[in-house]
Scaffold this motif. Sequence first.
Motif, PDB file in Angstrom:
ATOM      1  N   THR A 115      10.421 -10.790   2.705  1.00 58.27           N
ATOM      2  CA  THR A 115       9.223 -11.965   2.432  1.00 58.27           C
ATOM      3  C   THR A 115       7.980 -10.595   2.945  1.00 58.27           C
ATOM      4  O   THR A 115       8.767 -10.624   4.315  1.00 58.27           O
ATOM      5  CB  THR A 115       8.519 -12.928   2.256  1.00 58.27           C
ATOM      6  OG1 THR A 115       9.288 -13.669   1.329  1.00 58.27           O
ATOM      7  CG2 THR A 115       7.568 -13.032   2.662  1.00 58.27           C
ATOM      8  N   VAL A 165       4.827 -10.283   4.729  1.00 58.59           N
ATOM      9  CA  VAL A 165       3.257 -10.997   5.499  1.00 58.59           C
ATOM     10  C   VAL A 165       2.164  -9.286   6.201  1.00 58.59           C
ATOM     11  O   VAL A 165       2.549  -8.993   6.987  1.00 58.59           O
ATOM     12  CB  VAL A 165       3.116 -12.118   5.531  1.00 58.59           C
ATOM     13  CG1 VAL A 165       1.961 -12.181   6.368  1.00 58.59           C
ATOM     14  CG2 VAL A 165       3.729 -12.685   5.595  1.00 58.59           C
ATOM     15  N   SER A 173       4.846  -6.257  -7.358  1.00 61.41           N
ATOM     16  CA  SER A 173       5.656  -7.622  -6.456  1.00 61.41           C
ATOM     17  C   SER A 173       6.006  -8.744  -7.412  1.00 61.41           C
ATOM     18  O   SER A 173       5.905  -9.388  -7.972  1.00 61.41           O
ATOM     19  CB  SER A 173       4.950  -8.293  -5.275  1.00 61.41           C
ATOM     20  OG  SER A 173       4.434  -8.620  -5.889  1.00 61.41           O
ATOM     21  N   ARG A 222       0.715 -11.786   1.491  1.00 62.16           N
ATOM     22  CA  ARG A 222       2.469 -12.169   1.388  1.00 62.16           C
ATOM     23  C   ARG A 222       2.336 -11.829  -0.287  1.00 62.16           C
ATOM     24  O   ARG A 222       2.397 -12.691  -1.556  1.00 62.16           O
ATOM     25  CB  ARG A 222       2.329 -14.113   1.487  1.00 62.16           C
ATOM     26  CG  ARG A 222       3.682 -14.782   1.553  1.00 62.16           C
ATOM     27  CD  ARG A 222       3.505 -16.021   1.529  1.00 62.16           C
ATOM     28  NE  ARG A 222       3.075 -16.414   3.283  1.00 62.16           N
ATOM     29  CZ  ARG A 222       3.747 -16.640   4.107  1.00 62.16           C
ATOM     30  NH1 ARG A 222       4.939 -16.159   4.155  1.00 62.16           N
ATOM     31  NH2 ARG A 222       3.327 -16.710   5.428  1.00 62.16           N
ATOM     32  N   SER A 250       6.953 -11.023  -2.201  1.00 60.01           N
ATOM     33  CA  SER A 250       7.868 -11.407  -1.879  1.00 60.01           C
ATOM     34  C   SER A 250       8.280 -10.609  -2.897  1.00 60.01           C
ATOM     35  O   SER A 250       8.043 -10.013  -4.308  1.00 60.01           O
ATOM     36  CB  SER A 250       8.246 -12.704  -1.976  1.00 60.01           C
ATOM     37  OG  SER A 250       7.525 -13.009  -3.004  1.00 60.01           O
TER      38      SER A 250
END
Lengths: 164, 124
Positions: free
Chosen positions: A79, A81, A112, A128, A130
Motif C-alpha cells: 500500500t 500513500v 492500481s 491511497r 494498493s
Amino acid sequence: MKALVPEVRLSLPARAEGVGVVRQALAGVADALVFDAAVLADMKMAVTEACTNVVVHAYDERDEGSLEVEMAADDTGLTIVVRDQGAGMQQGSAGRDAPALGLGLPLIAALSDGFELHGDPGEGTEVRMSFAYERRVDPATANPVQGSIGADGRWDADADQPQV
Amino acid sequence: MDANPIVLDETANDVIVVVVEGEHDIYTAPTLRDRLDEALARGGGVVVDLTAATFVDSSVLGALLDARRRALDAGQGYVVCVGAQVEPGVQRILDVTGLVPVLPVVGGLDEAITAARSASGAPS
C-alpha cells in the motif's frame, strides 16, 4: 517466504525532481517483495502520477510545501500513500510550464488494485493506492481510462475519439 | 552525463528524429517540449523514438500530444516509434490511454521515418 520490509516514509520538497526519487525508492522497496514486472510498472506509473499531482496542484508558487509518501507491505501486497499539506486539489499553478493533461487520477484508478482519494479544501489531499502480489483481474479492465484527447489539448473523459 | 538524454538525430535528412532515452516524467517534460519545438521548427517530418525509453508518464504524453497537434496544424508528418521490445513502463500507458492509433505509435524506426516523410506536406 515472506520478506521483511520496513514501512518506508519519505518527506521531500514538492518539486518536479523529487518524483523520480520517489520512483527509485519504490523500486527499492518492491525489489524485496514478489511482484511481477507488469505490476511493478503499474506501481511506478501510479505513484509517479500521484506525486506529479502534488507537485502541480497542491501548492501555489510562493508556498513550497512537502510531498509525503508512505509505503507499507502486508500479506496481500503493497500500500502506498501519497499526501500533501496543500489547499486541496485545485487548478493551482499548473501553468508554470504547460497545462497538465488531466490524466493522472484516471491512470491511477486504472493501474492500481485499490484506490482511494481523500481530502477537503484546506486540509491537503491523500491518494491511497494498493497493489496485490497476485492480481485476479487487470485493474485497467475493471477501471478503464475513459475518454480521449479533448479539443483544448487536455484529457476529455467524455470524448469517444480524439478531438484534435 | 545525463542519464536520461533527449537528443535530435538529423541523419534522416528531411525527417528529424527526437531520441528519448531512460526515464521521463514531469522533471524532464519541459526539456522534451523544447526538443520537440526545435524539431518542429525545421519544418519537415518528426519522429519521436522511444525505443530506449524505460518509463514515460502523462507529462510526457502531454508533450507528445501538443507536438502532434502542432505537426497536424502545420502539415508536418509526426510519428512515435517504440521498437520491437517495448518496456512495460512505456507500453502500458500507451495501451490504457488508447493513444497508439492517435499519436500514432509504430514499432520500428525505419517504418516511423517512412511514415513521417510520406505524411509531410500531405493535407491533414
